[in-house]
Design a protein around this motif. Structure first.
Motif, PDB file in Angstrom:
ATOM      1  N   GLY A 126     -38.140  14.481  30.804  1.00 58.39           N
ATOM      2  CA  GLY A 126     -36.931  14.533  29.998  1.00 58.39           C
ATOM      3  C   GLY A 126     -37.192  14.596  28.511  1.00 58.39           C
ATOM      4  N   GLY A 127     -38.383  14.171  28.094  1.00 59.68           N
ATOM      5  CA  GLY A 127     -38.720  14.236  26.682  1.00 59.68           C
ATOM      6  C   GLY A 127     -38.958  15.648  26.194  1.00 59.68           C
ATOM      7  N   GLY A 128     -39.068  16.587  27.125  1.00 58.85           N
ATOM      8  CA  GLY A 128     -39.271  17.978  26.752  1.00 58.85           C
ATOM      9  C   GLY A 128     -37.988  18.770  26.684  1.00 58.85           C
ATOM     10  N   TRP A 129     -36.870  18.133  26.956  1.00 62.95           N
ATOM     11  CA  TRP A 129     -35.590  18.822  26.896  1.00 62.95           C
ATOM     12  C   TRP A 129     -35.220  19.148  25.452  1.00 62.95           C
ATOM     13  CZ3 TRP A 129     -32.775  14.891  30.582  1.00 62.95           C
ATOM     14  CH2 TRP A 129     -33.261  15.081  31.892  1.00 62.95           C
ATOM     15  N   THR A 130     -34.479  20.229  25.255  1.00 64.57           N
ATOM     16  CA  THR A 130     -34.155  20.672  23.899  1.00 64.57           C
ATOM     17  C   THR A 130     -32.933  19.970  23.321  1.00 64.57           C
ATOM     18  OG1 THR A 130     -32.873  22.504  24.839  1.00 64.57           O
ATOM     19  CG2 THR A 130     -35.162  22.959  24.239  1.00 64.57           C
ATOM     20  N   SER A 131     -32.043  19.469  24.180  1.00 64.62           N
ATOM     21  CA  SER A 131     -30.832  18.829  23.662  1.00 64.62           C
ATOM     22  C   SER A 131     -30.963  17.311  23.715  1.00 64.62           C
ATOM     23  CB  SER A 131     -29.606  19.301  24.456  1.00 64.62           C
ATOM     24  OG  SER A 131     -29.803  19.079  25.844  1.00 64.62           O
ATOM     25  N   PHE A 132     -30.438  16.683  24.741  1.00 60.95           N
ATOM     26  CA  PHE A 132     -30.494  15.224  24.881  1.00 60.95           C
ATOM     27  C   PHE A 132     -31.846  14.836  25.457  1.00 60.95           C
ATOM     28  CE2 PHE A 132     -29.828  11.187  27.002  1.00 60.95           C
ATOM     29  CZ  PHE A 132     -29.053  10.474  26.106  1.00 60.95           C
ATOM     30  N   LYS A 133     -32.743  14.339  24.627  1.00 59.98           N
ATOM     31  CA  LYS A 133     -34.080  13.992  25.097  1.00 59.98           C
ATOM     32  C   LYS A 133     -34.058  12.619  25.779  1.00 59.98           C
ATOM     33  CE  LYS A 133     -36.652  16.761  21.747  1.00 59.98           C
ATOM     34  NZ  LYS A 133     -37.200  17.681  22.741  1.00 59.98           N
ATOM     35  N   ASP A 134     -34.665  12.553  26.953  1.00 64.64           N
ATOM     36  CA  ASP A 134     -34.698  11.321  27.734  1.00 64.64           C
ATOM     37  C   ASP A 134     -36.170  11.002  28.014  1.00 64.64           C
ATOM     38  OD1 ASP A 134     -34.229   9.189  29.363  1.00 64.64           O
ATOM     39  OD2 ASP A 134     -32.874  10.231  30.740  1.00 64.64           O
TER      40      ASP A 134
END
Length: 236
Positions: A126-134
């Motif tokens: 999730g840390g690689g997501w472009t919007s809401f990083k998880d």
């Protein structure tokens, strides 16, 4: 120091209900992270639709900060296809979300070491997501969208088998659980050793010297002999 079995046991309750392949992958991640001196805790696994809706309400219609943009049915957690993790601290019960921590002191941040192992196994981070990083979030979609999952579609057997194959150690390469440990005598560190497979390996000479004993190697007998000095008044 916790054993691998103890570390696995700490996450056992949160692994319940996961898809079998995700369960195997999460277990492998715990093992591989432990092997490099980074014990982790799975803090979240399967999340029900009701639990997801309650989490979504936080920061909106309920007190607290916003922690998710996903309503019930819109998270891979709701289908047993995702886990969240945190770093397990040396005291055995504390956890950390400090992404700059380098507890094993190998020059690489612990958090990123876990992520690297997770990606190798097949998790999406999730840390690689472009919007809401998880950043604590790891998931396996098996090529399915959330829309497909909401209609009841299940991961294909071939996609599941591909994950299982990634988890299996290559032939002749069993996953080793070896980590560096500090050896102390009466509270004072005297050397570094290694813990592997539940066995601690230590430098015999350092131990002998710390105990005030004599040590000698006898090549003919291939033997290391440690001799202690009898204390005054001792009965032999």
């Amino acid at each position: 120091m916790l054993t691998l079995a103890q570390v696995l046991n700490k996450s056992a309750a949160r692994l319940s209900g996961l898809h079998p392949a995700v369960l195997a992958a999460a277990t492998a991640l715990i093992e591989r992270s432990y092997a490099v001196g980074v014990p982790i805790l799975i803090t979240q696994g399967l999340r029900t639709i009701a639990e997801q809706d309650a989490l979504y309400a936080q920061g909106r219609t309920r007190p607290g900060a916003i922690v998710t943009n996903a309503r019930g049915g819109y998270s891979y957690h709701n289908y047993g296809l995702a886990v969240d993790f945190a770093l397990l601290l040396p005291n055995g019960w504390g956890v950390s979300w400090d992404m700059n921590r380098n507890g094993n002191q190998n020059g690489t941040r612990d958090w990123l070491e876990v992520v690297q192992h997770a990606k190798a196994i097949g998790f999406e981070w999730g840390g690689g997501w472009t919007s809401f990083k998880d950043y604590p979030h790891l998931q396996m979609s098996f090529g399915l969208s959330l829309t497909e999952l909401r209609t009841g579609k299940k991961p294909a057997a071939a996609a599941v088998e591909a994950v299982i194959e990634r988890i299996k150690p290559k032939e002749g390469q069993a996953v080793k659980t070896k980590m560096k440990v500090a050896i102390q005598v009466n509270g004072r560190k005297i050397a570094d050793g290694w813990l592997e497979g539940g066995v601690t390996y230590v430098p015999a000479r350092k131990i002998a010297e710390a105990l005030g004993a004599q040590i000698a190697y006898h090549p003919a007998a291939n033997t290391v002999e440690i001799t202690t000095t009898p204390q005054k008044g001792a009965i032999s």
